[in-house]
Design a protein around this motif. Sequence first.
Motif, short mmCIF file in Angstrom:
data_model
loop_
_atom_site.label_atom_id
_atom_site.label_comp_id
_atom_site.label_asym_id
_atom_site.label_seq_id
_atom_site.Cartn_x
_atom_site.Cartn_y
_atom_site.Cartn_z
N GLY A 71 -6.01 4.16 -7.82
CA GLY A 71 -7.97 4.15 -7.76
C GLY A 71 -8.29 2.22 -8.79
N ARG A 72 -9.29 2.55 -9.29
CA ARG A 72 -9.58 1.16 -9.24
C ARG A 72 -8.74 0.17 -10.61
NH1 ARG A 72 -15.53 1.25 -10.71
NH2 ARG A 72 -15.68 -1.44 -10.91
N GLY A 73 -8.41 -1.03 -10.64
CA GLY A 73 -7.34 -1.61 -12.01
C GLY A 73 -6.42 -2.41 -11.31
N ARG A 74 -6.10 -3.65 -11.76
CA ARG A 74 -5.21 -4.15 -11.22
C ARG A 74 -3.49 -3.60 -11.49
NH1 ARG A 74 -6.30 -9.68 -16.34
NH2 ARG A 74 -8.63 -9.41 -15.51
N PRO A 75 -3.02 -4.38 -10.06
CA PRO A 75 -1.93 -4.36 -9.91
C PRO A 75 -0.99 -4.21 -11.59
CG PRO A 75 -2.44 -5.78 -8.17
CD PRO A 75 -3.71 -5.78 -9.41
N ARG A 76 0.26 -3.11 -11.30
CA ARG A 76 0.54 -3.12 -11.99
C ARG A 76 2.21 -4.42 -11.74
NH1 ARG A 76 3.85 2.01 -15.59
NH2 ARG A 76 5.29 0.24 -16.90
N ARG A 135 0.62 -1.17 -0.02
CA ARG A 135 -0.10 0.36 0.28
C ARG A 135 0.80 0.90 -0.14
NH1 ARG A 135 -4.93 -0.93 4.34
NH2 ARG A 135 -5.11 1.17 3.83
N LEU A 136 2.56 1.19 0.85
CA LEU A 136 3.22 2.50 0.16
C LEU A 136 3.42 2.64 -0.94
CD1 LEU A 136 5.05 1.70 4.03
CD2 LEU A 136 3.32 3.68 3.48
N ARG A 137 3.53 1.76 -1.94
CA ARG A 137 3.98 2.08 -3.01
C ARG A 137 2.69 1.93 -4.16
NH1 ARG A 137 8.41 -4.06 -1.86
NH2 ARG A 137 6.18 -4.41 -2.52
N ALA A 138 1.42 1.84 -3.74
CA ALA A 138 1.09 2.17 -5.08
C ALA A 138 1.14 3.40 -5.44
CB ALA A 138 -0.91 2.12 -3.73
N ARG A 198 14.64 2.92 -4.44
CA ARG A 198 13.00 2.16 -3.59
C ARG A 198 13.17 0.46 -3.77
NH1 ARG A 198 8.87 6.93 -3.97
NH2 ARG A 198 9.54 5.89 -5.72
N PRO A 199 13.09 0.06 -2.83
CA PRO A 199 13.14 -2.00 -2.83
C PRO A 199 11.59 -2.16 -3.55
CG PRO A 199 12.59 -1.26 -0.97
CD PRO A 199 13.28 -0.03 -1.13
N ILE A 200 11.51 -2.47 -4.65
CA ILE A 200 10.17 -3.01 -5.06
C ILE A 200 9.90 -4.38 -4.92
CG2 ILE A 200 8.81 -2.74 -7.77
CD1 ILE A 200 9.47 -0.51 -6.57
N ILE A 256 7.08 -9.00 -8.79
CA ILE A 256 6.55 -6.52 -9.10
C ILE A 256 5.29 -7.04 -8.93
CG2 ILE A 256 7.09 -5.33 -10.55
CD1 ILE A 256 10.00 -6.06 -11.40
N ARG A 257 4.37 -6.44 -7.93
CA ARG A 257 3.18 -6.29 -8.01
C ARG A 257 3.61 -4.22 -7.51
NH1 ARG A 257 -0.77 -6.86 -4.22
NH2 ARG A 257 -2.37 -7.34 -5.37
N ILE A 258 2.31 -3.41 -8.32
CA ILE A 258 2.66 -2.21 -7.60
C ILE A 258 0.93 -1.83 -7.40
CG2 ILE A 258 2.86 -0.06 -8.11
CD1 ILE A 258 5.60 -1.89 -7.09
N PRO A 259 0.25 -1.85 -6.79
CA PRO A 259 -1.55 -1.39 -6.62
C PRO A 259 -1.49 0.00 -7.53
CG PRO A 259 -0.62 -2.76 -4.66
CD PRO A 259 0.81 -1.69 -5.65
N ARG A 260 -2.79 -0.23 -8.62
CA ARG A 260 -3.21 0.85 -8.66
C ARG A 260 -3.91 1.92 -7.32
NH1 ARG A 260 -1.55 1.66 -13.61
NH2 ARG A 260 -1.52 -0.15 -14.55
#
Length: 304
Positions: A193-198, A87-90, A163-165, A187-191
């Motif tokens: 807003g709405r949408g799948r993680p990158r 959630r911090l990396r979103a 920063r660690p990903i 690697i999983r970066i949440p959005r």
Amino acid sequence: MGTVDDRLNRHDLSEEEWQRLLPLLPVNPRQGGRWADHRLVINGVFFRTRTGCPWRDLPEGYGNWKTVYNRHRRWSFDGTWESILDRLRAGCDEAEGEDWTVSVDSTIARAHHHAAGARHEARRRPGKGDRVDHESAKGREGLGRSRGGLTTKIHLAADRRCRPIARLTSAGQRADSPYFTRVMAAIRIPRRGRGRPRRRPGRALADKAYSSRGNRAYLRRHRINGVIPEKRDQQANRLKRGRKGGRPPIFDAARYTERNTVERCINKLKSYRAVAMRFDKRERIYQGTIDVASIRIWLRDPVP
């Protein structure tokens, strides 16, 4: 001379960091007793991660050491630290857009002798048709033995701001190249807003240790621009085969200069003594310790 309170507060969360972290913390369970104060316990975890002191030697200002240790252990096993970190990396990729770049590398962490001796479940002898996982049998709890003693290897992906990903751990003697695709897959970066993680950066940087057909094929298959120099022996073998050797892989030397970001990220993580030297017996708890150090890095350099 500073007071005892000054020394206790040196590694604690600032008010700004606490306000950023507070909404991400789990609430008290509906059943059972209430948890001890989040801020006090988390400050104790940060103190131990930074200093590497034994849990029993935590300063009394953080309360009962067993409470602090149990909270860290529980949140390491149930994925709470990972969830907070996610959630911090979103949205950390939004500023760079399609050109979002990550760098991959690994580092060795010496294991203290206190990290050895973790109990494991007794396993029956494999039968004739059973599949034996030799890799896990040799590196239980992410510990490997070499001439330097017990070691654990941290496989890391970092962004341009050091920063660690993503992170993985393995026994210290494991090679870097086979873990490249695993780190990239982690690697999983949440959005925001709405949408799948990158899950796919625009570009991935790595050194010669990661130069292999399999890794390059993975990057092509996932449409990621790879910046990995070719090893000399691979280059010689390709030239020896002539036309059958194919074209040399595309290599952007100017982009490759940015690869030092992952090394600087490793330096940040290893400023935490409990990461630089492994004291945790369980691999999952050590991963939680790495996540705690990563959380502090992201709190100090948050997503705008």
